[in-house]
Enzyme design. Sequence first.
Site: not given
Lengths: 303, 303, 303, 303
Positions: C63, C66, C188, C239, C257
């Site tokens: 992530s 992102k 993705y 998160y 993660v």
Amino acid sequence: MDYERAVGEVWAATRPHIGAGKVADYIPDLICVDPVQFGFAVATVDGELHQVGDAEVPFSIQSISKAFALAHVLGHDDASIWRRVNREPSGTRFNSLIQLEIERGVPRNPFINAGALLVTDQLLADTGDACGALCAFLAAETGNPDLTYDPAMAESETRTGNRNRSLAYLMADFGNVLNPVDEMLDHYFRQCSIMASCVELARAGLVLARHGVRRDGTRLLSKQDARRINAIMLTCGTYDAAGEFAYRVGLPCKSGVGGGILAIVPDRCAIAAWGPGLDEKGNSVTAAMALETFGNVTGLSIF
Amino acid sequence: MDYERAVGEVWAATRPHIGAGKVADYIPDLICVDPVQFGFAVATVDGELHQVGDAEVPFSIQSISKAFALAHVLGHDDASIWRRVNREPSGTRFNSLIQLEIERGVPRNPFINAGALLVTDQLLADTGDACGALCAFLAAETGNPDLTYDPAMAESETRTGNRNRSLAYLMADFGNVLNPVDEMLDHYFRQCSIMASCVELARAGLVLARHGVRRDGTRLLSKQDARRINAIMLTCGTYDAAGEFAYRVGLPCKSGVGGGILAIVPDRCAIAAWGPGLDEKGNSVTAAMALETFGNVTGLSIF
Amino acid sequence: MDYERAVGEVWAATRPHIGAGKVADYIPDLICVDPVQFGFAVATVDGELHQVGDAEVPFSIQSISKAFALAHVLGHDDASIWRRVNREPSGTRFNSLIQLEIERGVPRNPFINAGALLVTDQLLADTGDACGALCAFLAAETGNPDLTYDPAMAESETRTGNRNRSLAYLMADFGNVLNPVDEMLDHYFRQCSIMASCVELARAGLVLARHGVRRDGTRLLSKQDARRINAIMLTCGTYDAAGEFAYRVGLPCKSGVGGGILAIVPDRCAIAAWGPGLDEKGNSVTAAMALETFGNVTGLSIF
Amino acid sequence: MDYERAVGEVWAATRPHIGAGKVADYIPDLICVDPVQFGFAVATVDGELHQVGDAEVPFSIQSISKAFALAHVLGHDDASIWRRVNREPSGTRFNSLIQLEIERGVPRNPFINAGALLVTDQLLADTGDACGALCAFLAAETGNPDLTYDPAMAESETRTGNRNRSLAYLMADFGNVLNPVDEMLDHYFRQCSIMASCVELARAGLVLARHGVRRDGTRLLSKQDARRINAIMLTCGTYDAAGEFAYRVGLPCKSGVGGGILAIVPDRCAIAAWGPGLDEKGNSVTAAMALETFGNVTGLSIF
């Protein structure tokens, strides 16, 4: 219909499980109840009575009172209650809370706590003494003039009633409460603390099996409204297990955390079962088992 | 029971409202349906048939197919479906989604889309051709060998089926799907596109009124399972209006966004009503009105 | 600022805990990572580099990609992304799902999976090769021309990506997806599988510490947009622990993660920490510990 | 930094919009406030003061009091509050309610109403007079010995405070309230009714810009705790618009439905803006506009 034989089979099937489940622990005075008890009674519209076990031991009827409270409010021709309460199953408990918020203080149905509080609120506005009206009705239907609520139990509920207080103030915030919140809660806690035995509950439940007609032949509520209460019991009467009860028992039921369950066979009979131990959804383990057995043995089912 | 007179009264009460409601707009091929149609049919266990209006016009049965799919799965002695789907009402649509997440991919009941997808998934695993099995059954019960699904409608649903695709992949993520997701969806979309008329649906619905017995006297599923399907129809058959239908109609019903509703009077008859215009909860306005009128006129109610 | 000493203290504090936490288990190729690894690197706007431990071992950035994807989309002057994605923290995971439903397919922010899928979707529409654009950028910033994604990891994510597939189809149902769902998901999954070391991530992160200026002095995005990405990292980058990170670390962070966390000290430096073991909220135990220690030792905090 | 010029530009940009937004209508005494007012004040750590408009008009600070209450509780070394309240953003309002239920009476953060009630509860337990302690502090920081709460406003809040009462009883049900619910609510309603002007709020806010040091040089709370309050203001200080404020303003802010917003530039200054009209998320339209302009003009941002 050989009810006597059926009651015997219920006893045989349930007896080994008496004591199963967990007594409700959030109301101090309920924990003290001896878990090793079980009662079962059937009262028919023809006047028969069949019973077994501790069927004459009074217990705290708790949420079963909600069916009778709704019957009274509808009997007062008070359809206005349906502007304040919906009639849909609620799903799980946290949903009922989020739904109360999203649906702006209008509870999903009259049998979840929020909705039942408003039914009591309406009955209080209609009669000036909600719990008193229910006790008088139950005394008349059962022939027991001493039938009333247990003040110690009501006091116990008042002390631990913060969750209901929270619901009541949320609805008050949405302008959906008629009486002062404290007063409404008092009557609600008292009504939940009414003590009755299986025999008494079955007799009182006949008003729904007879579609609104009382023991003395007068009418408490219209046939249509009585049917509608049965329908709401079927869809909403046993917390988040209404679907499961419809599936397994196939009768309109109303349960209480005191361990009692009232079931209605329209035009036939009313059944009350009681065992203090509850399952994880708050319904009596042995009472549910007894009702399922009774249905299997007699073939009685509305489906 | 004078069904003919009752059907006449249904017609008189509903006629002025034909065209009411809003035709479902999210499936392109459904929008094209002429909204000014209405059909009503009653098929009794004694072989009578009563009908009025457009009762022989085939329409897309959509979710009504879910009742027959469940009957087939249970008829295959496949109680394993209850390890994958629960039996509780779901509350509002967004709840069913959050519940699907919280309850780890196990849908609330077999009639919400998520649950119905799994029933089709099971039927596909059981038979190799879920939609084919349903069509063969319906053809046999109705005596119409040409009864089948509409490929153009199925194609239309496939193109616009992203929401169902989303549900299916969420359940697949929890390991609760047996077949490849695309294949399961194909059968689901086809099954929803089955075309049948009110007369045909009422005849096919008799299998539930007869508690599992087919037209030819053989048994599709056990009496107990048939009763259980009726119970699930009552508690979960009409989207988030199950409580309202229980209250107003008092019969097990299964509705579809094609505008049809199937209702069951156990041991008596099956009723199918159809009008394309829906209310805001997705149930046909005129079909619901017709069923309520029918109940009031005949006094037929399970409560 | 004596970064070298600070990095030494980070090492001393974290070393005893190397191996703590639980390696992510839902992507098969991630489980295989040796948990007993830890890296830490600081790259300053003045060109200094400080590192310790396994700071040159490439890992799956997941992530963290992102943040770079969002920077690219905003760098394309593509504020249209804010019509498709909001900028608010999402609360817990199930909330993000219910909110996606209630907010009609518009994700809460660009760093939860649903929002990140749409950022990739936009980047794919802008460039024709979302993952390729990110790899080219990272190769240039780090001086490592071989920096790319791991095809085996991407394949592993594709096989287990049903949850992301579910989110993507739900958003497609609301008309909020530009590209074919499968294509968007491919990019993705690849982007999440980019492999980079702490040293490389810290160097690439400098683009945010320098408020949009790349290694070669050109501008990737405006100063204001760079600040805004830092703001979104602070409020949504870790998160459901964003509040906790703001409280304990006090710097904009983006975690993955794979066990990496990238932190930005505006105008000063970029920091990358890595340890494969995660806490129950999905953030690396040792990387979080390292960042907290670094803040305590240096006094660097945006608050 | 030319604050005077910046304040002038704020005035120029905001003036045309004075009166925009909707005055909070759920507290009777707030509706009466003249909407056509606007004040802005900057107090620097160097002792400068810059102001414009109605910057000396006292208004109801409402939720801004929550930042000072939290500072006091942490100043009492009372980290025990973190066992009773979390530190995460809450998402939308209904989420905070469902989360309060799911997370068993532990609010998401100290700035949503539920969490703020517990901070007041703690301050009441620590001091015996929560609102008194806050008034004394504000009087000292501002040099205005008459600074206090408005009893009529507090009375107005008490009459309409059923939602807060509902939250309080829900937390009490989970055993997360120290004082009698009514007493805690009294202090909470009083604290929300404290009256202060922009100039006063900016001066009092310096305690956070100075990382815990009061006007007289003594320390109210540790540097680390002051930073942490800034962090919580950034992530949770402006209701469900925290992400939007971080994005647009880039400073820790705490807003109140009285129309005030307090913003902190660590080590530099405290800013107070006020305009009674709110946007749909409950933040002042003109105060937000003023803060965004101030940031753009000065370049002050923590990111």
